[in-house]
Design a protein around this motif. Sequence first.
Motif, PDB file in Angstrom:
ATOM      1  N   ALA A  27      -7.117 -22.961   8.631  1.00  0.00           N
ATOM      2  CA  ALA A  27      -6.272 -24.048   9.140  1.00  0.00           C
ATOM      3  C   ALA A  27      -5.853 -25.031   8.051  1.00  0.00           C
ATOM      4  O   ALA A  27      -4.998 -25.891   8.292  1.00  0.00           O
ATOM      5  N   SER A  28      -6.421 -24.920   6.855  1.00  0.00           N
ATOM      6  CA  SER A  28      -6.179 -25.918   5.810  1.00  0.00           C
ATOM      7  C   SER A  28      -4.708 -26.023   5.428  1.00  0.00           C
ATOM      8  O   SER A  28      -4.180 -27.130   5.254  1.00  0.00           O
ATOM      9  N   PHE A  31       1.279 -30.439   7.908  1.00  0.00           N
ATOM     10  CA  PHE A  31       1.377 -31.689   8.670  1.00  0.00           C
ATOM     11  C   PHE A  31       1.713 -32.854   7.739  1.00  0.00           C
ATOM     12  O   PHE A  31       2.598 -33.662   8.018  1.00  0.00           O
ATOM     13  N   VAL A  32       1.015 -32.925   6.607  1.00  0.00           N
ATOM     14  CA  VAL A  32       1.273 -33.992   5.630  1.00  0.00           C
ATOM     15  C   VAL A  32       2.594 -33.757   4.902  1.00  0.00           C
ATOM     16  O   VAL A  32       3.422 -34.664   4.758  1.00  0.00           O
ATOM     17  N   GLY A  33       2.809 -32.522   4.452  1.00  0.00           N
ATOM     18  CA  GLY A  33       4.009 -32.202   3.683  1.00  0.00           C
ATOM     19  C   GLY A  33       5.289 -32.368   4.466  1.00  0.00           C
ATOM     20  O   GLY A  33       6.326 -32.757   3.904  1.00  0.00           O
ATOM     21  N   GLY A  34       5.249 -32.079   5.775  1.00  0.00           N
ATOM     22  CA  GLY A  34       6.450 -32.250   6.588  1.00  0.00           C
ATOM     23  C   GLY A  34       6.891 -33.696   6.632  1.00  0.00           C
ATOM     24  O   GLY A  34       8.079 -34.005   6.479  1.00  0.00           O
ATOM     25  N   PHE A  35       5.949 -34.616   6.837  1.00  0.00           N
ATOM     26  CA  PHE A  35       6.273 -36.039   6.829  1.00  0.00           C
ATOM     27  C   PHE A  35       6.828 -36.470   5.475  1.00  0.00           C
ATOM     28  O   PHE A  35       7.880 -37.093   5.373  1.00  0.00           O
ATOM     29  N   ILE A  36       6.082 -36.124   4.419  1.00  0.00           N
ATOM     30  CA  ILE A  36       6.479 -36.538   3.073  1.00  0.00           C
ATOM     31  C   ILE A  36       7.810 -35.913   2.679  1.00  0.00           C
ATOM     32  O   ILE A  36       8.732 -36.595   2.203  1.00  0.00           O
ATOM     33  N   GLY A  37       7.911 -34.585   2.866  1.00  0.00           N
ATOM     34  CA  GLY A  37       9.123 -33.881   2.472  1.00  0.00           C
ATOM     35  C   GLY A  37      10.343 -34.350   3.225  1.00  0.00           C
ATOM     36  O   GLY A  37      11.424 -34.506   2.642  1.00  0.00           O
ATOM     37  N   LEU A  49      -7.318 -26.518  -2.273  1.00  0.00           N
ATOM     38  CA  LEU A  49      -6.138 -25.873  -2.863  1.00  0.00           C
ATOM     39  C   LEU A  49      -5.205 -25.323  -1.791  1.00  0.00           C
ATOM     40  O   LEU A  49      -3.978 -25.404  -1.928  1.00  0.00           O
ATOM     41  N   ARG A  50      -5.773 -24.782  -0.720  1.00  0.00           N
ATOM     42  CA  ARG A  50      -4.940 -24.293   0.379  1.00  0.00           C
ATOM     43  C   ARG A  50      -4.244 -25.462   1.088  1.00  0.00           C
ATOM     44  O   ARG A  50      -3.101 -25.340   1.533  1.00  0.00           O
ATOM     45  N   GLY A 103      -0.296 -25.986   1.425  1.00  0.00           N
ATOM     46  CA  GLY A 103       0.337 -26.274   2.710  1.00  0.00           C
ATOM     47  C   GLY A 103       1.289 -27.452   2.627  1.00  0.00           C
ATOM     48  O   GLY A 103       2.329 -27.466   3.296  1.00  0.00           O
ATOM     49  N   ILE A 104       0.958 -28.448   1.808  1.00  0.00           N
ATOM     50  CA  ILE A 104       1.882 -29.574   1.601  1.00  0.00           C
ATOM     51  C   ILE A 104       3.201 -29.068   1.037  1.00  0.00           C
ATOM     52  O   ILE A 104       4.287 -29.500   1.450  1.00  0.00           O
TER      53      ILE A 104
END
Length: 462
Positions: A60-61, A67-73, A112-113, A117-118
């Motif tokens: 799930a990592s 989840f974090v990368g979608g907001f930031i990106g 790292l995973r 994912g970010i």
Amino acid sequence: MSTNLSVEDVPFNRFHTLLTVRSVGGLFVDGYVLSIIGVALATLSPQLGLDAFWQGTIAASALLGIFVGGFIGGMLTDRLGRRLLYFVGPAMFVIFSVLQFWVTSGTELFALRFITGIAVGIEYPVATAFLVEFLPKKQRGPCLASLNVLWFAGAACAFVVAEALLHFGGENGWRWTLSSTAVFGALLFLIRIGTPESPRWLLSKGRAEEAERIIRRVYGAHFGLANLKENREGKKLRLNDLLHSGYGKRMAFVAIFWTCSVTPVFAVYAFAPRVLDALHLRGDWASWGSIAITLLFVVGCILAMRQVNTLGRRKLLIRSFLWSGLALLLLGWMNNGPSLLILALFGAYALLIGGAQVLQFVYPNEIFPTEIRAGAVGFTASLSRIGAAAGTWLVPLSLQNAGIEATMYIAAAITFTGLLVSWLMAPETKNLTLNEAASLGEEAPLNPARQPVFFERPSPYK
């Protein structure tokens, strides 16, 4: 020479083809990244001493990273531009995939995973916003749908490459497997060199001269800003406008249907060998069955991609959830059936969920305006990954404590939830321009008159 032709009505040209390849390449890598761990886990778990908790956590990592990368990106893509963020994801794929070769603990692999994912989360809003803002209207749906075709193609490639590297790589086979993503990340970075900025984004930032130069470069000297048909007046929208007026309803619709379509799929991909083993498919049946089912996901997405304009967005989504949910229900009910029956039902699910999969990038890119498009895609992608991460983390625990029958019933219930939400809220946007589809005004309703469809209901966005 001048023309009144909208850039959304021009024929599909070489630039569109190249941009499509550049964008779908990102989703190919994403599918590869998120699927490769499912095959490698069985081998690396004993070497790193991972129990069921840590297996679920590591699987799930990357979803937590999305989840974090979608907001930031999403926010950075709307603020800094599409072109700059277009190269961030591929660079991160290369760096953090290579580092996975030297992991010595579950904690290191999780970290790292998570960062990888970010990178995936960043890729979703930038690749799709870039693509939709250049595409002709007729090719918009099929090309956005092709993103998910390439996602599953990347997943299928991951299974094939992983099987080969685990077989020939010796005790370090799983390390080579996890690091192999770097090759595809590097290729993606290289093919994106030379991509121009989105003129719609430039115009939203008041950079009209730059936008006009790019329009002339892409479409020809007789095209200009007048052909873009982009709103340049009125209130500037921000991401928090998603929570108000009609955009809040649209965000809820996209986030829920996206969550319901990806949660069972990611859970299956992360633990395909264990799920098939619980369904009494072992050895060659499990190995080749995983590859066959993945290929059927690709076929299902291709079939759905061909129907996104003819059948329409709404009807395609509703039917996809209905029939794929029934396939999962039957998998739970007939979990002790013959191997061929189990594979047939899994294959049916893979084919039938294709409609919901391909629309994950079509709807959010069509029903939000340029100023917040990437942010909306990133935001809803992030929200969808909460359920996907929870589902993936719970799969090994559910298999261990509740059994395969209950696990399949839970997956079916999630899918039927997507069916209900789609029936209540899904609009039809296939014949609309981007401005019309993203408009909240009465002059451009999201759900124009159309033929009745199965489970028809008036759009809530009118």
